[in-house]
Scaffold this active site. Structure first.
Site, short mmCIF file in Angstrom:
data_model
loop_
_atom_site.label_atom_id
_atom_site.label_comp_id
_atom_site.label_asym_id
_atom_site.label_seq_id
_atom_site.Cartn_x
_atom_site.Cartn_y
_atom_site.Cartn_z
N ARG A 1 0.81 12.40 -8.79
CA ARG A 1 1.15 11.15 -8.62
C ARG A 1 2.47 10.96 -8.90
O ARG A 1 3.38 10.12 -8.56
CB ARG A 1 0.28 9.98 -9.21
CG ARG A 1 -0.94 9.83 -8.72
CD ARG A 1 -1.75 8.59 -9.37
NE ARG A 1 -2.97 8.33 -9.01
CZ ARG A 1 -3.95 7.99 -8.07
NH1 ARG A 1 -3.01 7.65 -7.29
NH2 ARG A 1 -5.08 7.93 -8.17
N PHE B 1 -2.21 16.77 4.06
CA PHE B 1 -2.61 16.06 2.97
C PHE B 1 -1.27 15.89 2.18
O PHE B 1 -0.89 16.82 1.83
CB PHE B 1 -3.72 16.76 2.18
CG PHE B 1 -4.46 15.88 1.25
CD1 PHE B 1 -5.62 15.16 1.46
CD2 PHE B 1 -3.89 15.71 0.02
CE1 PHE B 1 -6.17 14.39 0.71
CE2 PHE B 1 -4.42 14.85 -0.92
CZ PHE B 1 -5.43 14.23 -0.68
N ASP C 1 -4.59 5.42 6.03
CA ASP C 1 -5.19 6.55 6.77
C ASP C 1 -6.07 6.00 7.89
O ASP C 1 -5.68 5.69 9.01
CB ASP C 1 -5.89 7.27 5.64
CG ASP C 1 -6.13 8.68 5.64
OD1 ASP C 1 -6.20 9.13 7.08
OD2 ASP C 1 -6.09 9.40 4.87
N GLU D 1 0.76 -1.13 0.25
CA GLU D 1 -0.10 0.04 -0.14
C GLU D 1 0.99 1.31 -0.17
O GLU D 1 1.93 1.11 0.40
CB GLU D 1 -0.90 -0.05 1.22
CG GLU D 1 -2.42 -0.40 1.02
CD GLU D 1 -3.30 0.50 0.26
OE1 GLU D 1 -2.44 1.39 -0.61
OE2 GLU D 1 -4.35 0.27 0.47
N ASP D 2 0.33 2.38 -0.38
CA ASP D 2 1.10 3.57 -0.40
C ASP D 2 0.83 4.23 0.91
O ASP D 2 1.60 4.91 1.60
CB ASP D 2 0.69 4.60 -1.59
CG ASP D 2 -0.71 4.86 -1.70
OD1 ASP D 2 -1.52 3.92 -0.99
OD2 ASP D 2 -1.19 5.63 -2.22
C1 PRP Z 1 -5.82 5.42 -0.98
C2 PRP Z 1 -4.71 4.35 -0.31
C3 PRP Z 1 -5.37 3.53 0.47
C4 PRP Z 1 -6.50 4.00 1.04
C5 PRP Z 1 -6.00 4.50 2.65
O1 PRP Z 1 -6.44 4.97 -1.93
O2 PRP Z 1 -3.88 3.99 -1.61
O3 PRP Z 1 -5.80 2.54 -0.46
O4 PRP Z 1 -6.61 5.27 0.15
O5 PRP Z 1 -7.17 5.14 3.07
P1 PRP Z 1 -8.03 4.41 4.28
O6 PRP Z 1 -6.87 4.14 5.08
O7 PRP Z 1 -8.75 5.48 5.14
O8 PRP Z 1 -8.87 3.36 4.04
P2 PRP Z 1 -7.55 5.97 -2.93
O9 PRP Z 1 -8.74 5.34 -2.62
O10 PRP Z 1 -7.02 7.44 -2.67
O11 PRP Z 1 -6.89 5.21 -4.40
P3 PRP Z 1 -5.56 5.50 -5.42
O12 PRP Z 1 -4.76 4.63 -4.31
O13 PRP Z 1 -6.04 5.01 -6.68
O14 PRP Z 1 -5.32 6.79 -5.33
#
Ligand code: PRP
Length: 177
Positions: free
Chosen positions: A164, A151, A102, A98-99
Site C-alpha cells: 500500500r 493485478f 473492479d 474509491e481506489d
Molecule cells: C477493493 C477496492 C474496492 C473493491 C473493488 O477493496 O478498494 O472497495 O475492492 O472491488 P469490486 O469492484 O470488485 O467490488 P478491498 O476489499 O480490497 O479492501 P481495501 O480497500 O481495504 O484493500
C-alpha cells in the site's frame, strides 16, 4: 515482502497530476454545495488525502470500512459494514472516494446503501477502473485512470495488505500471487 516492479503503470508524478485535475473538476462542480467526501478504507486513503488537499472549496471528510467476502483477488458483492459513517448524510452532497472499481459489486452495494439515507446526491470518484472486469454497471462521474486486467498494487492498493505504501502504482508479477 520485497518485489522488483518491472511494470510501473502510473508514476508518482502522473498520479499527482491526475489527482489535481480531478480536484479541479470537483471544485468547479460543487461550488456552494459543501460536499461530503466518503473515503472507503483502506485502499482509498492516500487518494482521499491528496485529493482533498487540492480541493479549494469548503468540503468535509468521512470514512467507511467495508469487508467484501471473497478471495484475495475477487470480491463477491456480499458486503459487510465494519465502520459506518459518523455523519448523517440526509440532504448532503456525497462523493464516494474509491481506489479501484473492479467488478463494481462493492460500489453498487455502497451506493444503494447510502442512497437509502436520503442524501441530496451521491457520486463516485475512483482513482482506477478496470472496465473489463465489470459485473454490474456502475456510473462513476470522476475516474483517474483506466487499467487493463492486471493485478495492481501501490498508492493504497494492496496484495494481502502489502505494497500500500508504494508511491506509484505497479503491476504485481503473476509469480507473486
Ligand atoms: C477493493 C477496492 C474496492 C473493491 C473493488 O477493496 O478498494 O472497495 O475492492 O472491488 P469490486 O469492484 O470488485 O467490488 P478491498 O476489499 O480490497 O479492501 P481495501 O480497500 O481495504 O484493500
Amino acid at each position: 515482502m520485497i518485489t522488483q516492479f518491472e511494470e510501473i503503470l502510473f508514476s508518482e508524478k502522473e498520479i499527482r497530476a491526475r489527482v489535481s485535475e480531478l480536484a479541479v473538476e470537483i471544485t468547479n462542480d460543487y461550488q456552494g454545495k459543501d460536499p461530503l467526501l466518503v473515503c472507503v478504507l483502506k485502499g482509498a486513503v492516500f487518494f482521499m488525502a491528496d485529493l482533498v488537499r487540492e480541493i479549494t472549496i469548503s468540503c468535509e471528510m468521512d470514512f467507511m470500512a467495508v469487508s467484501s467476502y471473497g478471495s484475495a483477488t475477487d470480491s463477491s458483492g456480499v458486503v459487510r459494514i465494519l465502520k459506518d459513517l459518523d455523519a448523517n448524510i440526509e440532504g448532503r452532497n456525497v462523493i464516494i472516494i474509491e481506489d479501484i472499481i473492479d467488478s463494481g459489486l462493492t460500489l453498487s452495494y455502497l451506493r444503494k446503501n447510502l442512497r437509502a439515507r436520503n442524501p441530496a446526491s451521491v457520486e463516485v470518484c475512483s482513482l482506477l477502473t478496470k472496465p473489463s472486469r465489470r459485473k454490474v454497471d456502475i456510473a462513476c462521474k470522476y475516474v483517474g485512470f483506466e487499467t487493463p486486467d492486471v493485478f495492481v498494487v501501490g498508492y493504497g492498493l494492496d496484495y494481502m495488505e502489502q505494497y500500500r505504501n508504494l508511491r506509484f502504482i505497479a503491476v504485481l508479477p503473476e509469480e507473486e500471487f
